[in-house]
Write a protein that holds these residues in place. Structure first.
Motif, short mmCIF file in Angstrom:
data_model
loop_
_atom_site.label_atom_id
_atom_site.label_comp_id
_atom_site.label_asym_id
_atom_site.label_seq_id
_atom_site.Cartn_x
_atom_site.Cartn_y
_atom_site.Cartn_z
N UNK A 4 0.85 -1.19 0.00
CA UNK A 4 0.00 0.00 0.00
C UNK A 4 0.89 1.24 0.00
N UNK A 5 0.70 2.13 -0.98
CA UNK A 5 1.47 3.35 -1.07
C UNK A 5 0.64 4.48 -0.50
N UNK A 6 1.18 5.15 0.49
CA UNK A 6 0.50 6.28 1.10
C UNK A 6 0.86 7.53 0.30
N UNK A 7 -0.15 8.30 -0.05
CA UNK A 7 0.05 9.52 -0.84
C UNK A 7 0.39 10.66 0.09
N UNK A 8 1.40 11.43 -0.28
CA UNK A 8 1.80 12.62 0.47
C UNK A 8 1.49 13.86 -0.36
N UNK A 82 -9.15 11.65 -5.23
CA UNK A 82 -9.10 11.43 -6.67
C UNK A 82 -7.72 10.90 -7.09
N UNK A 83 -6.66 11.50 -6.57
CA UNK A 83 -5.31 11.04 -6.92
C UNK A 83 -5.16 9.56 -6.54
N UNK A 84 -5.65 9.20 -5.37
CA UNK A 84 -5.56 7.81 -4.93
C UNK A 84 -6.32 6.88 -5.88
N UNK A 85 -7.52 7.29 -6.27
CA UNK A 85 -8.32 6.47 -7.19
C UNK A 85 -7.68 6.41 -8.58
N UNK A 86 -7.19 7.55 -9.06
CA UNK A 86 -6.57 7.59 -10.39
C UNK A 86 -5.31 6.72 -10.41
N UNK A 87 -4.56 6.78 -9.34
CA UNK A 87 -3.37 5.93 -9.23
C UNK A 87 -3.79 4.46 -9.21
N UNK A 88 -4.82 4.16 -8.43
CA UNK A 88 -5.32 2.79 -8.35
C UNK A 88 -5.84 2.26 -9.67
N UNK A 93 1.23 7.84 -12.71
CA UNK A 93 2.48 7.26 -12.23
C UNK A 93 3.13 8.30 -11.34
N UNK A 94 3.67 7.86 -10.24
CA UNK A 94 4.37 8.80 -9.37
C UNK A 94 5.70 9.14 -10.02
N UNK A 95 5.99 10.41 -10.09
CA UNK A 95 7.26 10.84 -10.67
C UNK A 95 8.29 11.01 -9.57
N UNK A 96 7.84 11.55 -8.46
CA UNK A 96 8.78 11.79 -7.37
C UNK A 96 8.03 11.70 -6.05
N UNK A 97 8.53 10.85 -5.18
CA UNK A 97 7.96 10.76 -3.84
C UNK A 97 8.86 11.55 -2.93
N UNK A 98 8.28 12.53 -2.28
CA UNK A 98 9.04 13.41 -1.40
C UNK A 98 8.37 13.39 -0.04
N UNK A 99 9.02 12.86 0.90
CA UNK A 99 8.46 12.77 2.26
C UNK A 99 8.89 13.93 3.14
N UNK A 100 9.52 14.94 2.53
CA UNK A 100 10.01 16.06 3.32
C UNK A 100 9.07 17.11 3.60
#
Length: 100
Positions: A4-8, A82-88, A93-100
């Protein structure tokens, strides 16, 4: 086992490679075109996906849409959902995951 990918709010998304967003005047809505077909979008989905360009974070997209629709109280939650559903659905596609 799937992960499960959590969206930030700091994540940056783009349409899946080979897919594109387009305004369809005949249908009066935005659509996603992909090699095997087309997805017809709601007005809200089209407004969100117009901002998904592989450069702006979800926080940027929410800020832009809040300026455009200042009375939309649940806008941030709606964008995240919406982003979560569209990703699902495999549209994004995630281009960059930034947890900062």
């Amino acid at each position: 086992m799937s992960q499960q990918l959590v969206i930030s709010h700091h994540d940056i998304y783009q349409l899946r490679r080979g897919w594109r967003l387009q305004w369809e005047a005949i249908q009066g809505c935005h659509v996603i075109l992909y090699p095997e077909g087309m997805v017809k979008l709601s007005t809200t989905a089209g407004a969100i996906l117009e901002q998904v360009d592989g450069h702006h974070s979800i926080a940027d997209i929410i800020a832009t849409l809040q300026q455009r629709y200042p009375g939309a109280d649940t806008l941030a939650d709606d964008v995240m959902q919406f982003i979560d559903e569209a990703r699902g659905n495999g549209w994004l596609a995630v281009k960059e995951i930034n947890r900062g």
